[in-house]
Design a protein around this motif. Structure first.
Motif, PDB file in Angstrom:
ATOM      1  N   LEU A 122      -2.357  13.238  16.498  1.00 30.16           N
ATOM      2  CA  LEU A 122      -1.037  13.115  15.889  1.00 30.16           C
ATOM      3  C   LEU A 122      -1.125  12.515  14.492  1.00 30.16           C
ATOM      4  CD1 LEU A 122       2.091  11.830  17.796  1.00 30.16           C
ATOM      5  CD2 LEU A 122       1.650  11.000  15.514  1.00 30.16           C
ATOM      6  N   HIS A 123      -2.038  11.569  14.312  1.00 28.02           N
ATOM      7  CA  HIS A 123      -2.185  10.937  13.000  1.00 28.02           C
ATOM      8  C   HIS A 123      -3.276  11.577  12.152  1.00 28.02           C
ATOM      9  CE1 HIS A 123      -0.011   7.829  15.253  1.00 28.02           C
ATOM     10  NE2 HIS A 123       0.394   7.374  14.084  1.00 28.02           N
ATOM     11  N   ALA A 124      -4.248  12.234  12.791  1.00 25.68           N
ATOM     12  CA  ALA A 124      -5.382  12.769  12.035  1.00 25.68           C
ATOM     13  C   ALA A 124      -5.052  14.032  11.268  1.00 25.68           C
ATOM     14  CB  ALA A 124      -6.556  13.042  12.973  1.00 25.68           C
ATOM     15  N   CYS A 125      -4.022  14.738  11.647  1.00 25.29           N
ATOM     16  CA  CYS A 125      -3.672  16.002  10.984  1.00 25.29           C
ATOM     17  C   CYS A 125      -2.802  15.784   9.755  1.00 25.29           C
ATOM     18  CB  CYS A 125      -2.963  16.930  11.966  1.00 25.29           C
ATOM     19  SG  CYS A 125      -4.008  17.521  13.299  1.00 25.29           S
ATOM     20  N   GLY A 126      -2.895  14.619   9.149  1.00 29.16           N
ATOM     21  CA  GLY A 126      -2.080  14.360   7.963  1.00 29.16           C
ATOM     22  C   GLY A 126      -2.419  15.256   6.786  1.00 29.16           C
ATOM     23  N   ALA A 127      -3.729  15.473   6.543  1.00 26.44           N
ATOM     24  CA  ALA A 127      -4.126  16.337   5.434  1.00 26.44           C
ATOM     25  C   ALA A 127      -3.709  17.778   5.686  1.00 26.44           C
ATOM     26  CB  ALA A 127      -5.641  16.254   5.215  1.00 26.44           C
ATOM     27  N   LEU A 128      -3.890  18.262   6.905  1.00 23.45           N
ATOM     28  CA  LEU A 128      -3.446  19.619   7.241  1.00 23.45           C
ATOM     29  C   LEU A 128      -1.945  19.760   7.088  1.00 23.45           C
ATOM     30  CD1 LEU A 128      -4.003  22.442   8.427  1.00 23.45           C
ATOM     31  CD2 LEU A 128      -3.789  21.432  10.706  1.00 23.45           C
ATOM     32  N   CYS A 129      -1.221  18.745   7.497  1.00 28.35           N
ATOM     33  CA  CYS A 129       0.235  18.779   7.344  1.00 28.35           C
ATOM     34  C   CYS A 129       0.635  18.799   5.875  1.00 28.35           C
ATOM     35  CB  CYS A 129       0.840  17.579   8.054  1.00 28.35           C
ATOM     36  SG  CYS A 129       2.634  17.502   8.017  1.00 28.35           S
ATOM     37  N   SER A 130      -0.080  18.039   5.045  1.00 22.81           N
ATOM     38  CA  SER A 130       0.220  18.030   3.607  1.00 22.81           C
ATOM     39  C   SER A 130      -0.008  19.400   2.983  1.00 22.81           C
ATOM     40  CB  SER A 130      -0.634  16.975   2.911  1.00 22.81           C
ATOM     41  OG  SER A 130      -0.415  16.982   1.526  1.00 22.81           O
ATOM     42  N   VAL A 131      -1.081  20.082   3.392  1.00 21.38           N
ATOM     43  CA  VAL A 131      -1.358  21.427   2.866  1.00 21.38           C
ATOM     44  C   VAL A 131      -0.283  22.409   3.294  1.00 21.38           C
ATOM     45  CG1 VAL A 131      -2.997  23.339   2.925  1.00 21.38           C
ATOM     46  CG2 VAL A 131      -3.827  20.999   2.720  1.00 21.38           C
ATOM     47  N   ARG A 300      -5.604  15.344  -4.021  1.00 20.65           N
ATOM     48  CA  ARG A 300      -4.259  15.912  -3.990  1.00 20.65           C
ATOM     49  C   ARG A 300      -3.597  15.756  -2.631  1.00 20.65           C
ATOM     50  NH1 ARG A 300      -2.854  22.090  -5.981  1.00 20.65           N
ATOM     51  NH2 ARG A 300      -0.588  21.905  -5.931  1.00 20.65           N
ATOM     52  N   HIS A 301      -4.364  15.918  -1.566  1.00 19.34           N
ATOM     53  CA  HIS A 301      -3.794  15.931  -0.222  1.00 19.34           C
ATOM     54  C   HIS A 301      -4.118  14.692   0.598  1.00 19.34           C
ATOM     55  CE1 HIS A 301      -2.427  20.054  -0.649  1.00 19.34           C
ATOM     56  NE2 HIS A 301      -3.620  20.387  -1.089  1.00 19.34           N
ATOM     57  N   MET A 302      -5.079  13.880   0.190  1.00 19.05           N
ATOM     58  CA  MET A 302      -5.442  12.707   0.972  1.00 19.05           C
ATOM     59  C   MET A 302      -5.410  11.423   0.179  1.00 19.05           C
ATOM     60  SD  MET A 302      -8.518  14.333   3.290  1.00 19.05           S
ATOM     61  CE  MET A 302      -8.747  12.808   4.165  1.00 19.05           C
ATOM     62  N   ALA A 303      -5.165  11.500  -1.116  1.00 19.07           N
ATOM     63  CA  ALA A 303      -4.917  10.320  -1.967  1.00 19.07           C
ATOM     64  C   ALA A 303      -6.050   9.310  -1.897  1.00 19.07           C
ATOM     65  CB  ALA A 303      -3.584   9.676  -1.605  1.00 19.07           C
ATOM     66  N   PHE A 304      -7.311   9.775  -1.938  1.00 14.43           N
ATOM     67  CA  PHE A 304      -8.422   8.845  -1.968  1.00 14.43           C
ATOM     68  C   PHE A 304      -8.464   8.054  -3.274  1.00 14.43           C
ATOM     69  CE2 PHE A 304     -10.300  11.421   1.482  1.00 14.43           C
ATOM     70  CZ  PHE A 304     -10.686  10.394   2.324  1.00 14.43           C
ATOM     71  N   ASP A 305      -7.929   8.639  -4.353  1.00  9.35           N
ATOM     72  CA  ASP A 305      -7.935   7.931  -5.626  1.00  9.35           C
ATOM     73  C   ASP A 305      -7.046   6.694  -5.605  1.00  9.35           C
ATOM     74  OD1 ASP A 305      -5.764   9.665  -5.291  1.00  9.35           O
ATOM     75  OD2 ASP A 305      -5.388   9.749  -7.450  1.00  9.35           O
ATOM     76  N   ALA A 315      -4.725  -2.355   0.323  1.00  7.83           N
ATOM     77  CA  ALA A 315      -4.527  -3.444   1.287  1.00  7.83           C
ATOM     78  C   ALA A 315      -3.627  -3.010   2.440  1.00  7.83           C
ATOM     79  CB  ALA A 315      -3.934  -4.663   0.579  1.00  7.83           C
ATOM     80  N   TYR A 316      -2.582  -2.276   2.111  1.00 15.95           N
ATOM     81  CA  TYR A 316      -1.652  -1.835   3.157  1.00 15.95           C
ATOM     82  C   TYR A 316      -2.313  -0.835   4.105  1.00 15.95           C
ATOM     83  CZ  TYR A 316       2.687  -0.103   5.237  1.00 15.95           C
ATOM     84  OH  TYR A 316       3.676   0.250   6.122  1.00 15.95           O
ATOM     85  N   ALA A 317      -3.086   0.088   3.560  1.00 15.48           N
ATOM     86  CA  ALA A 317      -3.752   1.091   4.400  1.00 15.48           C
ATOM     87  C   ALA A 317      -4.770   0.443   5.335  1.00 15.48           C
ATOM     88  CB  ALA A 317      -4.428   2.139   3.519  1.00 15.48           C
ATOM     89  N   LEU A 318      -5.546  -0.499   4.816  1.00 11.27           N
ATOM     90  CA  LEU A 318      -6.532  -1.170   5.656  1.00 11.27           C
ATOM     91  C   LEU A 318      -5.863  -2.007   6.745  1.00 11.27           C
ATOM     92  CD1 LEU A 318      -9.145  -2.308   2.975  1.00 11.27           C
ATOM     93  CD2 LEU A 318      -9.343  -0.409   4.568  1.00 11.27           C
ATOM     94  N   GLY A 319      -4.801  -2.735   6.378  1.00 12.97           N
ATOM     95  CA  GLY A 319      -4.117  -3.571   7.355  1.00 12.97           C
ATOM     96  C   GLY A 319      -3.438  -2.774   8.452  1.00 12.97           C
ATOM     97  N   VAL A 320      -2.757  -1.688   8.073  1.00 11.92           N
ATOM     98  CA  VAL A 320      -2.067  -0.867   9.070  1.00 11.92           C
ATOM     99  C   VAL A 320      -3.072  -0.161   9.982  1.00 11.92           C
ATOM    100  CG1 VAL A 320      -0.582   1.152   9.360  1.00 11.92           C
ATOM    101  CG2 VAL A 320       0.005  -0.579   7.683  1.00 11.92           C
ATOM    102  N   SER A 321      -4.186   0.287   9.421  1.00 12.31           N
ATOM    103  CA  SER A 321      -5.198   0.958  10.247  1.00 12.31           C
ATOM    104  C   SER A 321      -5.804  -0.003  11.265  1.00 12.31           C
ATOM    105  CB  SER A 321      -6.298   1.537   9.349  1.00 12.31           C
ATOM    106  OG  SER A 321      -5.759   2.458   8.422  1.00 12.31           O
ATOM    107  N   LEU A 443       0.580   9.251   2.962  1.00 14.15           N
ATOM    108  CA  LEU A 443       0.844   9.208   4.394  1.00 14.15           C
ATOM    109  C   LEU A 443      -0.236   9.946   5.179  1.00 14.15           C
ATOM    110  CD1 LEU A 443       2.721   8.444   6.731  1.00 14.15           C
ATOM    111  CD2 LEU A 443       4.012  10.536   6.302  1.00 14.15           C
ATOM    112  N   GLY A 444      -0.734  11.039   4.609  1.00 11.75           N
ATOM    113  CA  GLY A 444      -1.812  11.762   5.274  1.00 11.75           C
ATOM    114  C   GLY A 444      -3.091  10.949   5.358  1.00 11.75           C
ATOM    115  N   LEU A 445      -3.422  10.216   4.286  1.00 12.92           N
ATOM    116  CA  LEU A 445      -4.624   9.395   4.302  1.00 12.92           C
ATOM    117  C   LEU A 445      -4.503   8.243   5.291  1.00 12.92           C
ATOM    118  CD1 LEU A 445      -7.386   8.659   3.186  1.00 12.92           C
ATOM    119  CD2 LEU A 445      -6.241   7.424   1.332  1.00 12.92           C
ATOM    120  N   ILE A 446      -3.344   7.570   5.287  1.00 11.63           N
ATOM    121  CA  ILE A 446      -3.143   6.471   6.240  1.00 11.63           C
ATOM    122  C   ILE A 446      -3.157   7.001   7.671  1.00 11.63           C
ATOM    123  CG2 ILE A 446      -1.416   4.827   7.065  1.00 11.63           C
ATOM    124  CD1 ILE A 446      -0.761   4.108   4.289  1.00 11.63           C
ATOM    125  N   SER A 447      -2.606   8.169   7.882  1.00 12.45           N
ATOM    126  CA  SER A 447      -2.603   8.745   9.223  1.00 12.45           C
ATOM    127  C   SER A 447      -4.023   9.030   9.716  1.00 12.45           C
ATOM    128  CB  SER A 447      -1.768  10.030   9.239  1.00 12.45           C
ATOM    129  OG  SER A 447      -0.433   9.770   8.886  1.00 12.45           O
TER     130      SER A 447
END
Length: 545
Positions: A122-131, A300-305, A315-321, A443-447
């Protein structure tokens, strides 16, 4: 003579006008010959089923101003129903936990993989959902997700082994959930700007609605049809996500200037790529081109930058994960924990229903409070979110101390209130941390980061139960992991705010000192003119004369 001059002037003007008209006609013919190529490029860049005037992504909403009213409330209502059927669905898997374990003769670890895979996918398909959102739009993506989730649950009712259940109920249904709920949240963010906190908190009541209704519905279906008939009925219910996606009307098209600049930028990128490919032939050039394409896709789709450029998002992504490692585990093991200590199945399911009712009560109240003008544009949402996470995870210690019904009821109340605040602020803090144009990719990267923790969380809890034969240690472990995540978010945001304030103060003091300094130009080559000492004698001589 004058008439001849006039005739010559008229002839000259007509010649100039004819030459100008011929040049304009030539330019127009050049444009006519260039337009088909441009039209072909435009038609090739637009997906099928979409008109070029509606933009590449029909729901992006980048060209229209968010109305904060009107049809946006219909979108919020549809999002409430989507979240009720998707995010709240894994909480009712605990109702079928014991029956699945007895039917397949499996251990706690093997059975816990079913909700773990569902939540992780449910959370891992964030990049696919963004595409898919970029190519097809939010409306079509939600409809596809509803079809997948319904078919997956219906197919899981015919599963003969746990591996088949992992594929149908875990992967296929979880993918359908991801393609349904993420575009719904994105649509709410596009429709609301000034009332975004209120709309997000109000839409999050869908999770509470599902948590209060689905356990009771699942318990009724289990007693009437068994777990196989229950999965078949729940699959038909999940098909209603298609109806909710149908009302997700796009805001509008992007302005033509933006579209043209985007097309020119794409054309320039294509020409640059072609020139690079022609210049750098061979395996090395192809590897570099492939690597650049992959990196552009990821940014573009996973916001690694954003992990490097935005410290708040990092900080928010690490804490929520890290929080997600033990956030969902109490919802899965609460019913088995209660039944293991002699509490009836109906009363244990009632605890989950009470948890959902508390969420239904608290989340609209939180939406009204967070919608006040004093909270708009403030950075207090992150600290409220971190405090709610800290209280939520510390409350798991109450559940681990005793398994009596009053203690479990007190735990459900505290857990439900703090969970309501977390659900109300989860997407609001993310929207305040990043730009709205980068929200789907963020959201896709955090997911994806959450999916890793959600995948290993329930199996680790199952291994702990199998080794100790006690459910209480699971709740203590969840309390430790979640409270550390809340402290990390709170301290990191506090440190970043202090550092930002120091930079602002230093910049202001530097500007003030530059403003107070006198504007005196000191040069080495001074224009020095000596004072004539003989001026008085000359003046005396002139007066004498």
């Amino acid at each position: 003579m004058t008439e001849g001059v006039k005739i010559r002037q008229d002839a000259a003007t007509t010649f100039v006008s004819r030459s100008r008209s011929s040049s304009l006609e030539a330019a127009e013919t050049d444009l006519v010959f260039e337009e088909p190529d441009q039209q072909e490029e435009e038609s090739s860049s637009v997906p099928e089923g979409q008109h070029p005037s509606t933009g590449g992504a029909e729901d992006s909403g980048g060209g229209s101003v968010a109305p904060d009213d009107g049809w946006g409330w219909v979108v919020v209502a549809a999002t409430v129903l989507v979240l009720a059927m998707t995010l709240a669905f894994p909480s009712c898997i605990g109702i079928f936990y014991t029956d699945l374990q007895n039917d397949f003769q499996a251990s706690n670890t093997e059975t816990s993989w079913v909700p773990a895979i569902m939540i992780a996918v449910l959370h891992a398909c964030g990049a696919l959902c963004s595409v898919l959102v970029e190519c097809l739009g939010c409306r079509t993506t939600i409809i596809i997700g509803g079809i997948l989730s319904g078919l997956g649950m219906a197919a899981s009712s015919f599963a003969q082994t746990l591996v088949e259940l992992y594929i149908t109920a875990g992967i296929i249904t979880g993918m359908g959930f991801s393609l349904s709920f993420q575009p719904s949240i994105t649509m709410v963010g596009h429709y609301f700007v000034r009332r975004r906190a209120f709309a997000n908190a109000l839409s999050s009541t869908g999770t509470a609605l599902g948590m209060s209704i689905q356990p009771l519905l699942a318990n009724y279906l289990l007693s009437s049809f068994g777990w196989r008939g229950s999965f078949l009925v729940l699959g038909g219910i999940l098909l209603n996500c298609c109806v909710c996606g149908a009302v997700m009307r796009p805001l509008g098209a992007k302005p033509k200037m933006d579209a043209r600049t985007g097309q020119t930028n794409n054309h320039q990128l294509k020409t640059n790529c072609r020139s690079i490919s022609h210049e750098r032939e061979g395996l090395k050039g192809h590897l570099r081109a492939t690597l650049s394409t992959v990196m552009s896709f990821l940014s573009r789709h996973m916001a690694f930058d954003l992990l490097c450029s935005n410290p708040y998002f990092c900080a928010y992504a690490l804490g929520v994960s890290w929080m997600m490692l033990g956030f969902v585990v109490p919802l899965i093991y609460l019913v088995p924990y209660a039944t293991d200590y002699g509490i009836e199945q109906v009363r244990a399911a009632l605890l989950m229903a009470i948890l959902g009712l508390i969420n239904i009560t608290v989340r609209p109240a939180a939406a009204l409070v967070f919608g006040l003008p004093r909270f708009r544009g403030s950075h207090k949402f992150a600290y409220l979110f971190a405090t709610a996470v800290l209280i939520n995870e510390l409350s798991s210690c109450i559940c681990g101390m005793a398994a009596s019904y009053p203690v479990l009821l007190a735990y459900v109340i505290v857990f439900g209130i703090s969970m309501s605040l977390i659900g109300s602020l989860l997407f609001t803090v993310l929207m305040d941390t990043v730009e709205m144009s980068r929200f789907p990719s963020a959201l896709g990267l955090i997911s994806i980061m959450e999916s890793i923790m959600l995948l290993i969380g329930p199996p680790l809890a199952g291994m702990l139960v199998d080794s100790t034969r006690q459910y209480s240690y699971v709740f203590f472990a969840c309390s430790i992991t979640g409270s550390s995540a809340g402290l990390f978010i709170m301290l990191s945001f506090y440190w970043l705010d202090r550092q930002k304030d120091r930079e602002l103060k230093s910049s202001f003091t530097h500007k003030d000192t530059n403003a107070l300094k006198p504007s005196i130009k000191m040069t080495t080559d001074c224009d020095y003119s000596p004072v004539p000492l003989h001026s008085n004698s000359v003046r005396d001589m002139e007066t004498d004369v």
